[in-house]
Design a protein around this motif. Structure first.
Motif, PDB file in Angstrom:
ATOM      1  N   ARG A   1       0.844  -1.209   0.000  1.00  0.00           N
ATOM      2  CA  ARG A   1       0.000   0.000   0.000  1.00  0.00           C
ATOM      3  C   ARG A   1       0.873   1.251   0.000  1.00  0.00           C
ATOM      4  N   GLU A   2       1.926   1.212   0.822  1.00  0.00           N
ATOM      5  CA  GLU A   2       2.790   2.388   0.948  1.00  0.00           C
ATOM      6  C   GLU A   2       3.547   2.645  -0.356  1.00  0.00           C
ATOM      7  N   ILE A   3       4.006   1.572  -0.992  1.00  0.00           N
ATOM      8  CA  ILE A   3       4.711   1.745  -2.273  1.00  0.00           C
ATOM      9  C   ILE A   3       3.761   2.374  -3.297  1.00  0.00           C
ATOM     10  N   LYS A   4       2.513   1.924  -3.284  1.00  0.00           N
ATOM     11  CA  LYS A   4       1.524   2.510  -4.213  1.00  0.00           C
ATOM     12  C   LYS A   4       1.277   3.981  -3.887  1.00  0.00           C
TER      13      LYS A   4
ATOM     14  N   GLY B   1       3.079  10.954  -8.918  1.00  0.00           N
ATOM     15  CA  GLY B   1       2.297  11.222 -10.123  1.00  0.00           C
ATOM     16  C   GLY B   1       2.597  10.239 -11.246  1.00  0.00           C
ATOM     17  N   ALA B   2       3.146   9.079 -10.873  1.00  0.00           N
ATOM     18  CA  ALA B   2       3.548   8.111 -11.889  1.00  0.00           C
ATOM     19  C   ALA B   2       2.409   7.167 -12.238  1.00  0.00           C
ATOM     20  N   ALA B   3       2.280   6.903 -13.532  1.00  0.00           N
ATOM     21  CA  ALA B   3       1.363   5.841 -13.945  1.00  0.00           C
ATOM     22  C   ALA B   3       2.114   4.536 -13.733  1.00  0.00           C
ATOM     23  N   PHE B   4       1.482   3.563 -13.088  1.00  0.00           N
ATOM     24  CA  PHE B   4       2.246   2.357 -12.764  1.00  0.00           C
ATOM     25  C   PHE B   4       1.360   1.124 -12.653  1.00  0.00           C
ATOM     26  N   THR B   5       2.022  -0.030 -12.742  1.00  0.00           N
ATOM     27  CA  THR B   5       1.381  -1.304 -12.424  1.00  0.00           C
ATOM     28  C   THR B   5       2.258  -1.984 -11.396  1.00  0.00           C
ATOM     29  N   MET B   6       1.677  -2.325 -10.279  1.00  0.00           N
ATOM     30  CA  MET B   6       2.456  -3.077  -9.302  1.00  0.00           C
ATOM     31  C   MET B   6       1.934  -4.507  -9.255  1.00  0.00           C
TER      32      MET B   6
ATOM     33  N   PRO C   1      12.841  -2.588 -20.097  1.00  0.00           N
ATOM     34  CA  PRO C   1      14.094  -2.542 -19.332  1.00  0.00           C
ATOM     35  C   PRO C   1      13.877  -2.682 -17.825  1.00  0.00           C
ATOM     36  N   ALA C   2      14.799  -3.402 -17.213  1.00  0.00           N
ATOM     37  CA  ALA C   2      14.661  -3.668 -15.775  1.00  0.00           C
ATOM     38  C   ALA C   2      15.692  -2.884 -14.984  1.00  0.00           C
ATOM     39  N   ARG C   3      15.282  -2.435 -13.829  1.00  0.00           N
ATOM     40  CA  ARG C   3      16.242  -1.822 -12.919  1.00  0.00           C
ATOM     41  C   ARG C   3      16.003  -2.427 -11.540  1.00  0.00           C
ATOM     42  N   VAL C   4      17.077  -2.949 -10.958  1.00  0.00           N
ATOM     43  CA  VAL C   4      16.945  -3.600  -9.651  1.00  0.00           C
ATOM     44  C   VAL C   4      17.387  -2.641  -8.554  1.00  0.00           C
ATOM     45  N   LEU C   5      16.528  -2.458  -7.592  1.00  0.00           N
ATOM     46  CA  LEU C   5      16.828  -1.567  -6.468  1.00  0.00           C
ATOM     47  C   LEU C   5      16.712  -2.337  -5.171  1.00  0.00           C
ATOM     48  N   LYS C   6      17.196  -1.718  -4.106  1.00  0.00           N
ATOM     49  CA  LYS C   6      16.962  -2.309  -2.789  1.00  0.00           C
ATOM     50  C   LYS C   6      15.475  -2.187  -2.449  1.00  0.00           C
ATOM     51  N   THR C   7      14.998  -3.046  -1.583  1.00  0.00           N
ATOM     52  CA  THR C   7      13.676  -2.814  -1.008  1.00  0.00           C
ATOM     53  C   THR C   7      13.743  -1.439  -0.334  1.00  0.00           C
ATOM     54  N   PRO C   8      12.786  -0.558  -0.595  1.00  0.00           N
ATOM     55  CA  PRO C   8      12.925   0.816  -0.067  1.00  0.00           C
ATOM     56  C   PRO C   8      12.714   0.909   1.441  1.00  0.00           C
TER      57      PRO C   8
END
Lengths: 535, 453
Positions: B181-184, B191-196, B256-263
């Protein structure tokens, strides 16, 4: 007429199944009709249909999880990938407290954590090493090895490893081939564990016991139930040689054959030991129910009758009177809150029966009850055993034959006394659940999710007693649910003091104010206030 | 408590004692619950399914629906094809999900059941879907199972239909519904259009309404997972749980993929928002900057509550990595970091952090809590952080304990409240500080008990 209406309602639920499922499931459901003179039959202990959301577990769960798990002085190594061992680590609430010089391994979880290479090349080497490491670190007197699904498939010879280790380290090492796919539920695992305990442990000790020495079978000390039983029985003057297996030890179990009587609480999980001990050592077993005040009193009186000693009988009555005096005011308080409510029960192999008594003490009527992994005798009584047809699945679970032990076989009762007593108390007999259920109540075997949801809608019980997988389904629907496997981390619920704890918990669940808050006030009260426009 | 765990290190090569991981299928089941109207299906003995449902239910205190192929000995010998076909037929007609997500078990993997072939020969009603993931528990851990199921979602569903949607895909990793929920919320604030996907919010933290709904409102819609193939990029949060799915999308759909740490913590949240900002061209909004400012304010004001404290962290690799980074940014010393999940990259990443911060710490992948306990006996720490099973060690060593990660079986509400993002970081600080200060209060002599701390 009443039965017909209920039956129609049930049929309506079952008719929504595909044909094959309908045909199967209708045999697992019945409406109890007390007006029928002949016994009612139900189908049980058969395969769950694939795709059905069942509550049932596996053979390993019944063996390691239920029967062996509570033994606190054994290092139990789960031979397999990690999950099986992990899920049985501390999750069943079988409490155990060590005595001074013993070891208690209940906080530990041991696994061979098999990896892909072990599956391909075999896991025996790793198991040997694991046993070696367990011996080095923990120096246990007993190690159990419990196998999981892939172990059976790759053919690891755990018996050979156990025999090797026993020889190598001079301790008891016992293997249990309880792969999850065996049998149709946990029940097969109970049987396998029972066989192992009879073969390798019971009868190996030689402790001296007193006159009123008993074993408590099928009591797993969930939430401290076993301790409450122990408290009451000791107060009367019994000596508990062993408890199988709650707060039990291998050490104590080894002397179980010395006891005069086996007292059986959970029939399903341990009746094999009861029967085998009867054949091997001559000990009678008696079915008891320490869940519920009246049933506890009856059980205590039945045990006293077995021993037939005036002092013991007098002491039993004195303890009953004392305990009743102690609990009655509190119980009465909670009974007022609970009385008139209805309950649906779906638990294991005995509790769905046992708890009906305690609920009745509180004025709660059971309108539906079912077992998860019972056999027909748990429903209909042991008299049906000869007529139960053995199928392929039950044949896969070994049934061992024992012979009278020439050194330790002894009969406590004379032939005449036995004949007389068996008509008075449940001696080597369990009458099953159905006979004690109210007229018009529903019995369902291996209740599944769809039926749970639908039956709850139709019956609208005030309390649904089941396990964790169902609990929140009922809560979401606004029905209070009490876990009768883990007691929602409360307990004890057995015996006299336990009855009060249970009554308190049920009253709490029924009356907690949050139930009334599900509907927000703006759904029932107007929020928009009109204002008269002024010019 | 844990009386027989010796201080002296003993070499073990075969016996796992008190594991810090569990098996693949439970992770796959959790991931599958994050698809809207999906019924996870366990292909194996019914015990697996029962254990996984129990375990997830205990962690989330919400219904966990899943079906099983209910193998018996016959199926183990002759193969589970017939069981699976029967199961698929029954599940659709009785439970009516939009999609079934099958995961395998040790049993069906060992006998080599060919799931795609079984699926192809099954009766699947028009418009319904069946996907599967291979999840043998003799590889990896529950995190691997989660990752494998996410990858299968992509493999089976995502399509690049040459109609760019301008969205950012987010794979949140094995985190709680509250975190999802928090990530969303953060994505919306950007303001990003996204699919989680997956998204277990409103599935495993669904509200009480007086009516049970087998398929609650939450979960990523199948259509959105399909459309994920048209997104402009994928952010995989947590390399262990999310990168495979993201790379699969890259491979299959050229996203394209970008791998990040869990925020988790300030740095990882900064990186996450910067990445979103770069991808979308949207600036980080004032609201989020304010939240960040609040977090820094707390960190500065309260540093003496935790600065310099030694902490032992255990749990899932993505959580441990982010939490170690956060602990270092708070001036703490993460002395021991341990995960049950295998992976050399885990040890390398943590070791790099140790080196950069000049910390003399220990790290282990494929470790168990027996090892962690031995480390703590050798040199004690001030704080232990991890899932519920740590409570035994916390009691044995009398060390303050903060429950974080998976599973938490003995406390509630944790699954509703985030530990990700700036707000989540505040919550972690609050939990850690409280644990440390409670201990200080408990141990203080009467004359030393402080009113203000």
């Amino acid at each position: 007429m009443k039965h017909e209406i209920i039956k129609k309602k049930i049929d309506k639920v079952l008719e929504k199944y595909p044909a094959a499922v309908f045909k199967n499931r209708k045999e697992h459901v019945l409406v109890n009709d007390c007006s029928i003179p002949e016994p009612q039959t139900i189908t049980a202990n058969t395969r769950t249909i694939p795709g059905i959301i069942t509550n049932r577990g596996c053979c390993y769960a019944g063996c390691k999880g239920v029967v062996l798990g509570p033994l606190r002085d054994a290092v139990i190594i789960t031979h397999g990938p990690i999950g099986c061992g992990y899920y049985t680590w501390g999750t069943r609430r079988n409490k155990g407290k060590k005595k001074s010089d013993e070891k208690n391994f209940l906080n530990y979880c041991f696994s061979t954590d098999l990896q892909e290479g072990d599956i391909v090349f075999g896991g025996e080497k790793k198991l040997r090493q694991a046993v070696t490491e367990a011996v080095q670190i923990f120096q246990p007197k007993t190690i159990f090895i419990c196998s999981t699904c892939p172990v059976g498939l790759i053919g690891d010879d755990i018996n050979a490893v156990a025999a090797w280790a026993q020889n190598e380290y001079g301790i008891k090492v016992i293997s249990f081939s309880c792969e999850g796919y065996k049998g149709v539920s946990q029940s097969g695992g109970h049987h396998i564990a029972n066989n192992g305990l009879i073969r390798h442990i019971i009868g190996t000790g030689d402790a001296a016991v007193g006159k009123y020495a008993i074993n408590i079978l099928g009591e797993y000390n969930i939430g401290g139930d076993g301790w409450e039983l122990e408290r009451i029985l000791k107060k009367i003057g019994y000596e508990i040689v062993s408890m199988m297996t709650g707060n039990g030890t291998v050490e104590e179990l080894s002397n179980a054959h010395k006891a005069a009587l086996n007292v059986v609480q959970c029939h399903r999980s341990i009746n094999y030991i009861g029967e085998m001990m009867k054949t091997k050592y001559g000990q009678d077993w008696i079915k008891v129910n320490f869940i519920g005040v009246k049933s506890t009193i009856k059980s205590l009186r039945d045990i006293a009758r077995y021993f037939d000693d005036p002092d013991l009988t007098a002491r039993t009555e004195a303890v009953i009177a004392e305990e009743l005096e102690d609990i009655t005011p509190q119980l009465e308080h909670f009974r007022k809150i609970c009385s008139g409510k209805t309950a649906a029960l779906f638990v294991g192999g005995s509790r769905a029966h046992h708890y009906q008594h305690l609920l009745r003490d509180l004025g709660v009527e059971t309108i539906l009850a079912g077992y998860e992994f019972a056999h027909r005798d748990d429903y209909e009584g042991r008299e049906v055993i000869p007529s139960i047809k053995e199928d392929g699945d039950s044949k896969n679970i070994e049934s061992i034959e024992v012979q009278p032990d020439p050194e330790n076989f002894r009969l406590v009762l004379s032939r005449e006394r036995y004949e007389k007593l068996k008509d008075e108390i449940p001696l080597n007999y369990y009458g099953g659940m159905i006979k004690e259920m109210p007229d018009g109540s529903i019995v369902v075997d291996d209740l599944n999710h769809y039926e749970t949801e639908e039956f709850l809608k139709i019956l609208k019980p005030d309390i649904f007693c089941s396990g964790i997988k169902d609990k929140y389904i009922a809560h979401k629907a606004g029905i209070f649910s009490k876990q009768l496997h883990s007691y929602d981390y409360s307990g004890p619920y057995a015996g006299f003091k336990g009855a009060v704890v249970f009554a308190r918990d049920i009253a709490m669940g029924l009356t907690t104010p949050s139930w009334k808050l599900a509907v927000p006030p703006w759904k029932t009260q107007p929020v928009l206030e009109g204002r008269v426009a002024t010019c | 408590m844990l009386d027989y765990t010796p201080k002296e290190y003993i070499q073990r090569s075969a016996l796992t004692i008190n594991p810090a991981k569990t098996c693949q299928p439970v992770g796959a089941m959790y991931a599958a619950l994050g698809i809207h109207k999906c019924l996870p299906h366990s292909h194996g003995s019914q015990g697996c399914c029962a254990y996984h449902r129990k375990f997830l239910t205990r962690n989330f205190r919400d219904p966990v629906m899943a079906s099983t192929s209910s193998f018996t000995e016959g199926a183990a010998v002759f193969g589970g094809g017939s069981n699976l076909k029967t199961a698929i037929k029954n599940v659709f007609s009785i439970y009516n999900p939009d999609i079934i997500a099958i995961h395998t078990t040790c049993l069906s993997e060992t006998i080599g059941d060919d799931i795609p072939t079984y699926i192809m020969s099954s009766q699947i009603p028009e418009g319904k879907l069946v996907i599967h993931a291979n999840t043998p528990s003799y590889q990896g851990s529950h995190v691997t199972g989660f990752s494998n199921m996410v990858r299968s979602m992509v493999k089976y569903l995502s399509v690049n239909s040459k109609t760019p949607n301008g969205k950012v895909n987010v794979i949140p990793g094995f985190v709680n519904p509250g975190d999802m929920r928090e990530i969303k919320r953060l994505m919306k604030a950007m303001g990003a259009a996204f699919t989680m996907f997956p998204d277990t919010s409103n599935v495993l933290d669904a509200p009480m309404t007086g009516k049970f709904d087998m398929y609650p409102k939450g979960g990523t819609k199948v259509q959105d997972i399909i459309d994920a193939g048209n997104s402009l990029a994928t952010l995989a949060l947590g390399s262990f749980a999310s990168s495979d799915g993201a790379f699969e999308l890259d491979k299959k759909c050229k996203v394209p993929a970008r791998v990040l740490k869990t925020p988790i913590g300030i740095n990882a949240t900064d990186e996450f928002l910067m990445a979103v900002s770069k991808l979308t061209g949207m600036a980080v909004p004032e609201d989020l900057e304010e939240e960040r400012g609040q977090l820094v304010d707390i960190m500065v004001d309260c540093h003496y509550h935790y600065h310099g404290k030694k902490v032992a962290i255990f749990g899932d690799p993505d959580l441990c990595i982010a939490l170690t980074d956060f602990a270092i940014s708070l001036g703490m010393t993460p002395k021991y970091v341990l995960t049950g999940t295998p992976g050399e990259s885990f040890e390398n990443e943590i070791r790099d952090m140790f080196n950069a911060a000049g910390i003399d710490g220990k790290v282990k992948a494929l470790g168990d809590l027996f090892t962690l306990h031995q480390w703590m006996k050798e040199e004690p720490v001030d704080l232990l952080m991890g899932g519920t099973h740590g409570k035994y060690i916390a009691r044995a060593e009398d060390v303050p304990f903060v429950r974080i990660g998976f599973p938490i079986l003995d406390r509630s509400v944790h699954s509703y409240l985030p530990i990700v993002g700036y707000k989540g970081a505040m919550r972690i600080i609050e939990m850690m500080s409280n644990a440390l200060l409670d201990r200080q209060d408990r141990d203080a002599a009467d004359e030393d008990l402080e009113l203000i701390m």
